[in-house]
Design a protein around this motif. Structure first.
Motif, mmCIF file in Angstrom:
data_model
loop_
_atom_site.group_PDB
_atom_site.id
_atom_site.type_symbol
_atom_site.label_atom_id
_atom_site.label_comp_id
_atom_site.label_asym_id
_atom_site.label_seq_id
_atom_site.Cartn_x
_atom_site.Cartn_y
_atom_site.Cartn_z
ATOM 1 N N VAL A 272 -2.246 2.841 -1.136
ATOM 2 C CA VAL A 272 -1.183 1.990 -0.628
ATOM 3 C C VAL A 272 -1.490 0.575 -1.102
ATOM 4 O O VAL A 272 -2.626 0.263 -1.471
ATOM 5 C CB VAL A 272 -1.074 2.013 0.923
ATOM 6 C CG1 VAL A 272 -0.699 3.398 1.419
ATOM 7 C CG2 VAL A 272 -2.370 1.543 1.559
ATOM 8 N N THR A 273 -0.476 -0.276 -1.088
ATOM 9 C CA THR A 273 -0.678 -1.657 -1.518
ATOM 10 C C THR A 273 -0.818 -2.569 -0.306
ATOM 11 O O THR A 273 -0.142 -2.376 0.717
ATOM 12 C CB THR A 273 0.477 -2.146 -2.404
ATOM 13 O OG1 THR A 273 1.714 -1.955 -1.711
ATOM 14 C CG2 THR A 273 0.516 -1.357 -3.700
ATOM 15 N N LYS A 274 -1.699 -3.546 -0.434
ATOM 16 C CA LYS A 274 -1.901 -4.508 0.652
ATOM 17 C C LYS A 274 -0.677 -5.401 0.789
ATOM 18 O O LYS A 274 -0.031 -5.750 -0.203
ATOM 19 C CB LYS A 274 -3.123 -5.383 0.359
ATOM 20 C CG LYS A 274 -4.446 -4.651 0.406
ATOM 21 C CD LYS A 274 -5.600 -5.588 0.168
ATOM 22 C CE LYS A 274 -6.945 -4.875 0.270
ATOM 23 N NZ LYS A 274 -8.084 -5.793 0.075
ATOM 24 N N SER B 168 -4.967 -1.210 -2.182
ATOM 25 C CA SER B 168 -4.954 -1.949 -3.445
ATOM 26 C C SER B 168 -4.039 -3.166 -3.387
ATOM 27 O O SER B 168 -3.101 -3.226 -2.588
ATOM 28 C CB SER B 168 -4.491 -1.015 -4.566
ATOM 29 O OG SER B 168 -4.308 -1.714 -5.766
ATOM 30 N N THR B 169 -4.308 -4.113 -4.287
ATOM 31 C CA THR B 169 -3.418 -5.263 -4.458
ATOM 32 C C THR B 169 -2.379 -4.945 -5.523
ATOM 33 O O THR B 169 -2.627 -4.171 -6.451
ATOM 34 C CB THR B 169 -4.198 -6.514 -4.886
ATOM 35 O OG1 THR B 169 -4.943 -6.217 -6.085
ATOM 36 C CG2 THR B 169 -5.146 -6.957 -3.795
ATOM 37 N N ALA C 226 -17.623 12.430 10.474
ATOM 38 C CA ALA C 226 -16.788 13.543 9.980
ATOM 39 C C ALA C 226 -15.300 13.232 10.125
ATOM 40 O O ALA C 226 -14.553 13.969 10.784
ATOM 41 C CB ALA C 226 -17.147 14.824 10.702
ATOM 42 N N PRO C 227 -14.823 12.140 9.514
ATOM 43 C CA PRO C 227 -13.407 11.801 9.647
ATOM 44 C C PRO C 227 -12.528 12.803 8.897
ATOM 45 O O PRO C 227 -12.975 13.492 7.980
ATOM 46 C CB PRO C 227 -13.317 10.412 8.996
ATOM 47 C CG PRO C 227 -14.417 10.425 7.979
ATOM 48 C CD PRO C 227 -15.533 11.206 8.624
ATOM 49 N N ASP C 228 -11.265 12.860 9.309
ATOM 50 C CA ASP C 228 -10.290 13.690 8.600
ATOM 51 C C ASP C 228 -9.764 12.979 7.358
ATOM 52 O O ASP C 228 -9.257 13.632 6.444
ATOM 53 C CB ASP C 228 -9.107 14.014 9.514
ATOM 54 C CG ASP C 228 -9.529 14.837 10.714
ATOM 55 O OD1 ASP C 228 -10.192 15.868 10.519
ATOM 56 O OD2 ASP C 228 -9.203 14.439 11.857
ATOM 57 N N LEU C 229 -9.863 11.635 7.352
ATOM 58 C CA LEU C 229 -9.334 10.842 6.245
ATOM 59 C C LEU C 229 -10.020 9.488 6.219
ATOM 60 O O LEU C 229 -10.414 8.984 7.275
ATOM 61 C CB LEU C 229 -7.814 10.689 6.390
ATOM 62 C CG LEU C 229 -7.067 9.930 5.294
ATOM 63 C CD1 LEU C 229 -5.728 10.606 4.984
ATOM 64 C CD2 LEU C 229 -6.837 8.478 5.694
ATOM 65 N N VAL C 230 -10.137 8.893 5.022
ATOM 66 C CA VAL C 230 -10.757 7.581 4.850
ATOM 67 C C VAL C 230 -9.776 6.652 4.142
ATOM 68 O O VAL C 230 -9.147 7.049 3.142
ATOM 69 C CB VAL C 230 -12.052 7.679 4.014
ATOM 70 C CG1 VAL C 230 -12.639 6.298 3.746
ATOM 71 C CG2 VAL C 230 -13.070 8.586 4.695
ATOM 72 N N THR C 231 -9.614 5.430 4.659
ATOM 73 C CA THR C 231 -8.924 4.391 3.891
ATOM 74 C C THR C 231 -10.003 3.520 3.265
ATOM 75 O O THR C 231 -10.974 3.153 3.928
ATOM 76 C CB THR C 231 -7.988 3.537 4.764
ATOM 77 O OG1 THR C 231 -8.749 2.721 5.648
ATOM 78 C CG2 THR C 231 -7.027 4.411 5.546
ATOM 79 N N GLN D 51 3.541 2.245 5.307
ATOM 80 C CA GLN D 51 2.973 2.892 4.127
ATOM 81 C C GLN D 51 1.943 3.967 4.482
ATOM 82 O O GLN D 51 1.963 5.079 3.936
ATOM 83 C CB GLN D 51 2.285 1.854 3.232
ATOM 84 C CG GLN D 51 3.197 0.879 2.525
ATOM 85 C CD GLN D 51 2.387 0.049 1.550
ATOM 86 O OE1 GLN D 51 2.059 0.494 0.454
ATOM 87 N NE2 GLN D 51 2.044 -1.164 1.943
ATOM 88 N N LEU D 52 1.031 3.615 5.398
ATOM 89 C CA LEU D 52 -0.115 4.485 5.665
ATOM 90 C C LEU D 52 0.201 5.712 6.519
ATOM 91 O O LEU D 52 -0.252 6.825 6.218
ATOM 92 C CB LEU D 52 -1.224 3.689 6.351
ATOM 93 C CG LEU D 52 -2.359 3.135 5.504
ATOM 94 C CD1 LEU D 52 -3.374 2.416 6.386
ATOM 95 C CD2 LEU D 52 -3.049 4.251 4.724
ATOM 96 N N THR D 53 0.946 5.513 7.587
ATOM 97 C CA THR D 53 1.127 6.583 8.565
ATOM 98 C C THR D 53 1.697 7.869 7.965
ATOM 99 O O THR D 53 1.140 8.952 8.175
ATOM 100 C CB THR D 53 2.000 6.103 9.742
ATOM 101 O OG1 THR D 53 1.371 4.963 10.346
ATOM 102 C CG2 THR D 53 2.170 7.198 10.776
#
Length: 413
Positions: free
Chosen positions: A106-108, A84-85, A49-54, A125-127
């Motif tokens: 976000v981009t790798k 994504s690339t 039950a995560p709050d968010l998935v990458t 980018q992610l935080t």
């Protein structure tokens, strides 16, 4: 306060460790699990039950796009950020994932530089995206939970519902801007700004506009190079308007939509035929290039108040200062409402500052835009009213009072 629970999905052990380590530095985020492909991710979402998935895009067994489709089909509205690339293929796949129901991307980091540089890039980018999409632990939607804005995983048209996180507690007060003085005025251009959640919002708006608008439309979507070109091509295929990525120096034409290219500010300048596009690489504004404020303010310098500004879902406050200029010049402003926005940052900043004439759900914005443009066209074509004269005087043909301003021109350039 409990930490934000994140599930990391990627077939590469190195990337899973990179993302986990990048997020570990923030005390508000807890990586509660990892998965090597989309199929495993389905089970982990149910279990953890995560709050968010990458989510990575290219994976064996089940890729990221199919994983998003499956989660949405099963009713999950957990926010999903694609990894994504920065390539044509990566941009195309990312837009496919967003259309399938992903929330953002976000981009790798490129395969250059040190591990520390890669960690910093991912964290940077992610935080902020994670914190914007899950503003308070416990208010984000869990797997299978129903959103108050979207009670099922698909809309009435069969398209995946936008994954709209619940807002943080504490309603924000919105006071609508007063109607422009002088009544309805012509609209000579429509200007649009968007960010997080914007690609799908733009897709829904432009696909609902079946015939070309009689004015040009200029769009700033916060996206990197390559992505904006792919976005323009997709919008062009689904819209009655012609949509293109701006290359600079175009003369604006009615019925055409100009998308700002990634890493360039798009400005408008006066020209012999009305207005043209100019691309610059000045400093980022509101941490963005292209920036909505840069485009909006340049549009006011060209068109004055003969504008309709539209601000859609997105993080931050980009567009608020530009809307101040539009409002001061006598133009009109529409923003997306909180319930249908992925992040009510940009439109919320405009609305809570009292700069919006209307705050509308996404499903009503296309109709509103067409209505405002059509009303403006009628206003431009209406003859000037004669001055009111004393009843004891009469003329065979009423004449306007001396010095009265001519009817304002407008409509298509």
């Amino acid at each position: 306060m409990s930490r934000i629970r994140v599930l990391v999905v990627d077939d590469s052990v190195v990337v899973r460790r990179l993302v986990a380590d990048a997020l570990a530095g923030d005390p508000a985020i807890d990586v509660v699990g990892t998965a090597a492909n989309g199929q495993i991710a389905q089970t982990k979402v149910e279990q953890l039950a995560p709050d968010l998935v990458t989510m990575d895009i290219e994976m064996p067994v089940m890729d990221g796009i199919e994983a998003v489709r499956t989660l949405r089909r099963n009713g999950s509205t957990v926010p999903i950020i694609m990894f994504s690339t920065l390539t044509e293929r990566g941009a195309s796949a990312t837009l496919d994932a967003l259309a399938a129901g992903a929330t953002d991307y976000v981009t790798k980091p490129a395969n250059v530089g040190s591990v520390q540089e890669s960690l910093a890039s991912v964290a940077q980018q992610l935080t902020p995206k994670i914190k914007a999409l899950v503003p308070h632990r416990g208010t984000a939607l869990r797997a299978g939970a129903a959103s108050p804005a979207a009670t099922s995983s698909t809309t009435a048209t069969g398209r995946p519902a936008l994954a709209t996180p619940r807002s943080a507690p504490g309603a924000r007060t919105v006071t609508l801007a007063p109607a422009p003085e002088g009544g309805t005025r012509p609209v000579r251009a429509v200007i649009v700004g968007s960010s997080t959640g914007g690609p799908e919002a733009l897709s829904r708006i432009f696909s609902a506009i079946a015939t070309p608008l009689p004015v040009p439309v200029i769009v700033v979507q916060h996206m990197p190079p390559v992505f904006t070109r792919q976005l323009a091509a997709r919008l062009d295929r689904s819209s009655g308007c012609t949509v293109l990525e701006s290359g600079g120096e175009e003369e604006l034409r009615p019925g055409q939509v100009y998308v700002a290219p990634g890493d360039f500010h798009l400005e408008l300048r006066p020209s012999a035929s009305g207005a043209r596009t100019v691309l610059t690489q000045g400093p980022p504004v509101n941490f963005c290039r292209p920036a909505v404020d840069v485009m909006f303010r340049s549009a006011v310098r060209v068109y004055g108040g003969d504008l309709l500004a539209v601000v859609l879902t997105g993080m931050g406050v980009d567009g608020r200062a530009g809307c101040e200029d539009v409002l001061a010049a006598g133009g009109q402003v529409i923003v997306q409402d909180e319930a249908s926005s992925v992040v009510w940052g940009m439109p919320g900043a405009v609305a809570t500052a009292g700069l919006a004439h209307r705050v509308l759900p996404l499903t009503e914005i296309a109709t509103a835009v067409v209505g405002v443009v059509q009303a403006g066209a009628r206003a431009a074509q209406a003859p000037a009213r004669p001055a009111t004269l004393p009843s004891r005087l009469s003329f065979a043909s009423p004449r306007p009072a001396a010095g009265a301003a001519p009817s304002p021109s407008g409509g298509a350039l």
